[in-house]
Design a protein around this motif. Structure first.
Motif, PDB file in Angstrom:
ATOM      1  N   LYS A  76      30.596  90.484 -18.387  1.00 26.23           N
ATOM      2  CA  LYS A  76      30.157  90.503 -16.980  1.00 26.23           C
ATOM      3  C   LYS A  76      28.658  90.320 -16.880  1.00 26.23           C
ATOM      4  O   LYS A  76      28.172  89.544 -16.036  1.00 26.23           O
ATOM      5  N   ALA A  77      27.906  91.002 -17.719  1.00 30.25           N
ATOM      6  CA  ALA A  77      26.442  90.952 -17.647  1.00 30.25           C
ATOM      7  C   ALA A  77      25.899  89.556 -17.945  1.00 30.25           C
ATOM      8  O   ALA A  77      24.956  89.092 -17.292  1.00 30.25           O
ATOM      9  N   LEU A  78      26.499  88.880 -18.914  1.00 34.01           N
ATOM     10  CA  LEU A  78      26.020  87.557 -19.323  1.00 34.01           C
ATOM     11  C   LEU A  78      26.812  86.425 -18.688  1.00 34.01           C
ATOM     12  O   LEU A  78      26.595  85.254 -18.996  1.00 34.01           O
ATOM     13  N   GLU A  79      27.708  86.805 -17.752  1.00 37.08           N
ATOM     14  CA  GLU A  79      28.482  85.829 -16.976  1.00 37.08           C
ATOM     15  C   GLU A  79      29.239  84.864 -17.882  1.00 37.08           C
ATOM     16  O   GLU A  79      29.123  83.641 -17.784  1.00 37.08           O
ATOM     17  N   PHE A  80      30.058  85.458 -18.770  1.00 39.05           N
ATOM     18  CA  PHE A  80      30.917  84.653 -19.634  1.00 39.05           C
ATOM     19  C   PHE A  80      32.095  84.115 -18.836  1.00 39.05           C
ATOM     20  O   PHE A  80      32.622  84.800 -17.953  1.00 39.05           O
ATOM     21  N   HIS A  81      32.496  82.891 -19.134  1.00 39.07           N
ATOM     22  CA  HIS A  81      33.711  82.357 -18.558  1.00 39.07           C
ATOM     23  C   HIS A  81      34.912  83.059 -19.201  1.00 39.07           C
ATOM     24  O   HIS A  81      34.909  83.296 -20.407  1.00 39.07           O
TER      25      HIS A  81
END
Length: 207
Positions: free
Chosen positions: A199-204
């Motif tokens: 969530k923090a690094l906006e992973f797909h």
């Protein structure tokens, strides 16, 4: 020719570990260590240059064990990892967290020496040094994920260091505060919720 007394080294290390845990590096006494180990100071100095060398010998195995983990992580060819494997490297699940806590709990005394009782020794800055090592390897994994577009959020190396520091503080503190293993198990569940890398690094989300 006299046969060397092979029982001396373990006795010295055991006595030193006890002394360092009780008093910390700075206040620990080599004289008391020798007395408890039932050896002369001369016997100690034949084996160790001084208190810092002795402290290093006490924690050496744990330091080496931790270093091997980092070296193995950094030795991997990240370009050979599939997208799914790279994504999974950032999965904060209870199994992963408890692996770390169990691993460190097995080395409890020495890890505590490094974190809490090393002031004045060569390992005074162990906590920060370890975070920096982890940051170096972690950022390589992040850069590969970002390069592939798996992670959309850009963070600098300095910012990643802050995040990794927060993560490892969550691991350090239970040992510093003397948590029991059952308490650590409950704590690890909170850490998994707190440190959601995807969530923090906006992973797909990869399916």
């Amino acid at each position: 020719m006299a046969v060397p007394d092979k029982t001396i080294d373990p006795r010295i290390l055991s006595s030193a570990r006890e002394e360092f845990l009780e008093k910390g590096f700075e206040k620990a006494s080599l004289k008391d260590i020798c007395s408890k180990a039932d050896v002369t100071t001369g016997a100690l100095y034949k084996r160790y240059k001084g208190k810092d060398d002795l402290f290093s010998a006490v924690v050496r195995q744990t330091v080496n064990d931790l270093s091997e983990i980092v070296e193995e992580k950094m030795a991997r060819d990240l370009k050979q990892l599939s997208d799914h494997e790279l994504y999974a490297e950032w999965d904060m699940n209870e199994e992963y967290m408890m692996w770390w806590f169990d691993y460190l709990y097995e080395r409890y005394d020495d890890f505590l020496l490094l974190l809490k009782y090393s002031t004045g020794s060569s390992y005074s800055d162990f906590a920060n040094d370890w975070v920096e090592k982890m940051n170096q390897s972690t950022y390589d994994y992040y850069e590969e994920a970002y390069r592939r577009g798996i992670a959309e959020k850009y963070v600098s190396r300095a910012e990643m260091h802050i995040l990794i520091s927060a993560f490892w503080t969550c691991i350090y503190e239970p040992f510093i505060h003397g948590m029991k293993k059952e308490e650590i198990a409950n704590h690890s569940k909170l850490v998994c919720k707190f440190m959601n890398w995807h969530k923090a690094l906006e992973f797909h989300l990869i399916k």
